[in-house]
Design an enzyme around this catalytic site. Structure first.
Site, PDB file in Angstrom:
ATOM      1  N   HIS A  78      -0.848  -2.454  -4.662  1.00 33.50           N
ATOM      2  CA  HIS A  78      -0.396  -3.457  -5.649  1.00 33.50           C
ATOM      3  C   HIS A  78      -0.317  -2.939  -7.083  1.00 33.50           C
ATOM      4  CE1 HIS A  78      -0.096  -6.347  -2.592  1.00 33.50           C
ATOM      5  NE2 HIS A  78      -1.277  -6.935  -2.668  1.00 33.50           N
ATOM      6  N   HIS A  92       2.500 -12.947  -5.724  1.00 32.08           N
ATOM      7  CA  HIS A  92       1.381 -13.065  -4.794  1.00 32.08           C
ATOM      8  C   HIS A  92       0.810 -14.491  -4.786  1.00 32.08           C
ATOM      9  CE1 HIS A  92      -2.031 -11.830  -2.375  1.00 32.08           C
ATOM     10  NE2 HIS A  92      -1.584 -10.581  -2.362  1.00 32.08           N
ATOM     11  N   ARG A 110       0.808  -1.216   0.000  1.00 28.10           N
ATOM     12  CA  ARG A 110       0.000   0.000   0.000  1.00 28.10           C
ATOM     13  C   ARG A 110       0.844   1.270   0.000  1.00 28.10           C
ATOM     14  NH1 ARG A 110      -2.039  -4.245   2.632  1.00 28.10           N
ATOM     15  NH2 ARG A 110      -4.271  -4.658   2.527  1.00 28.10           N
ATOM     16  N   ASP A 162      -2.064 -10.442   7.976  1.00 27.65           N
ATOM     17  CA  ASP A 162      -1.743  -9.569   6.841  1.00 27.65           C
ATOM     18  C   ASP A 162      -0.687  -8.601   7.347  1.00 27.65           C
ATOM     19  OD1 ASP A 162      -1.695  -8.370   4.405  1.00 27.65           O
ATOM     20  OD2 ASP A 162      -3.783  -7.700   4.400  1.00 27.65           O
ATOM     21  N   GLU A 200       4.895 -12.867   0.618  1.00 27.84           N
ATOM     22  CA  GLU A 200       5.252 -11.857  -0.377  1.00 27.84           C
ATOM     23  C   GLU A 200       6.543 -11.179   0.059  1.00 27.84           C
ATOM     24  OE1 GLU A 200       1.646  -9.339  -1.078  1.00 27.84           O
ATOM     25  OE2 GLU A 200       0.745 -10.845   0.242  1.00 27.84           O
TER      26      GLU A 200
END
Length: 310
Positions: free
Chosen positions: A109, A183, A84, A251, A309
């Site tokens: 992204h 991803h 982000r 996350d 990631e």
């Protein structure tokens, strides 16, 4: 089986504008297989053996281009900028650049026409130990608001040691920001169930604290005594509910131990049911753990995969 890696290429589908999308199947001497398509530089299959030698696709992939065009969760290359950007703007050399707002007031992204949603051009090659496919994409100056023409190359290599290697390279015509990753959603038991019983170890004593928008605040905190502590192996589902208030699961971006720029182990994941073990190595400073919190059963259940990631 041949002792040398092999590659096959074929037509995977056609984009709405008529351009053909190729797929490349990489095989090593043990029968392990990786399939990559030009759309999004996406991995559609990673066929890995279990303890009995049975091959199963351990990433969440689709059989048709149409599925990816409709937003199937894909093992694609993310760029120009993974994760982000607060307020969808950044300052570089004293100038403010505004990029696409595609996550509320923020950017995520790479924007709407990001690297996962464009056609790359693939070329295959092989040597005695590796099957390779190199994919190239040219991002125009100003695409999604980012400065500079960016020439990007991603090379996937499957070795006879059952390693999948991803190498990224980019050159730019102007100063810009670049943050590339893949991803892939992994499920070492194969698609269909969740990954809550997978055991995860992360070589990270710290993480980057994020706000309610999941954007880093700048603070770096210790994982010790939190549900983010995977220094010793824990089941992914063991403490996941403690993270639900913030992100409905994991996350989070972890600070990988060791010196950035050196290839080192970031994570190790074990599925005791199948006997599969995956190690994730990277030269990057961080790894985002994502536990497929937004999955709703179509086609996979919540936590039906995990992402690492780098």
């Amino acid at each position: 089986q041949s002792a040398e890696p092999q590659i096959e290429s074929s037509r995977f589908g056609e984009l709405p504008d008529g351009r053909e999308v190729k797929q490349f199947v990489l095989r090593n001497s043990h029968g392990m297989q990786v399939t990559v398509i030009e759309y999004g530089a996406t991995i559609t299959q990673l066929m890995a053996p279990d303890r009995d030698g049975k091959l199963t696709n351990v990433i969440l992939g689709a059989d048709s281009l149409d599925a990816y065009l409709k937003g199937f969760p894909a093992a694609s290359v993310i760029g120009r900028f993974a994760n982000r950007i607060r307020g969808a703007q950044f300052m570089l050399d004293g100038k403010t650049f505004e990029v696409t707002k595609n996550a509320g007031d923020h950017h995520i992204h790479g924007g709407r026409e990001n690297f996962a949603k464009v056609k790359w051009n693939g070329v295959a090659s092989s040597d005695a130990n590796n099957a390779n496919v190199r994919l190239d994409y040219l991002s125009a100056d100003g695409q999604e608001g980012f400065p500079g023409e960016l020439q990007v190359t991603v090379t996937y290599s499957l070795s006879n040691a059952n390693e999948l290697k991803i190498d990224y390279a980019a050159t730019t015509s102007k100063p810009t920001v670049v943050n590339l990753t893949n991803h892939a959603y992994f499920n070492l038991a194969g698609p269909g169930g969740d990954v809550l019983e997978h055991e995860l170890q992360l070589m990270a004593e710290q993480y980057t604290v994020a706000d309610k928008s999941l954007i880093p605040t700048g603070e770096i905190a210790s994982v010790i005594g939190t549900p983010l502590d995977f220094l010793a192996p824990h089941r992914i589902g063991e403490r996941i509910e403690q993270t639900y208030e913030a992100a409905r699961g994991y996350d989070h971006n972890f600070v990988i131990a060791g010196a950035p720029g050196t290839l080192r182990t970031a994570a190790r994941v074990t599925d005791k049911r199948s006997g599969r073990v995956m190690e994730c190595l990277t030269t990057e400073p961080g790894v985002q753990l994502y536990s497929a919190n937004g999955f709703n059963g179509i086609p996979y259940p919540q936590h039906g995969g995990f992402c690492l990631e780098t």
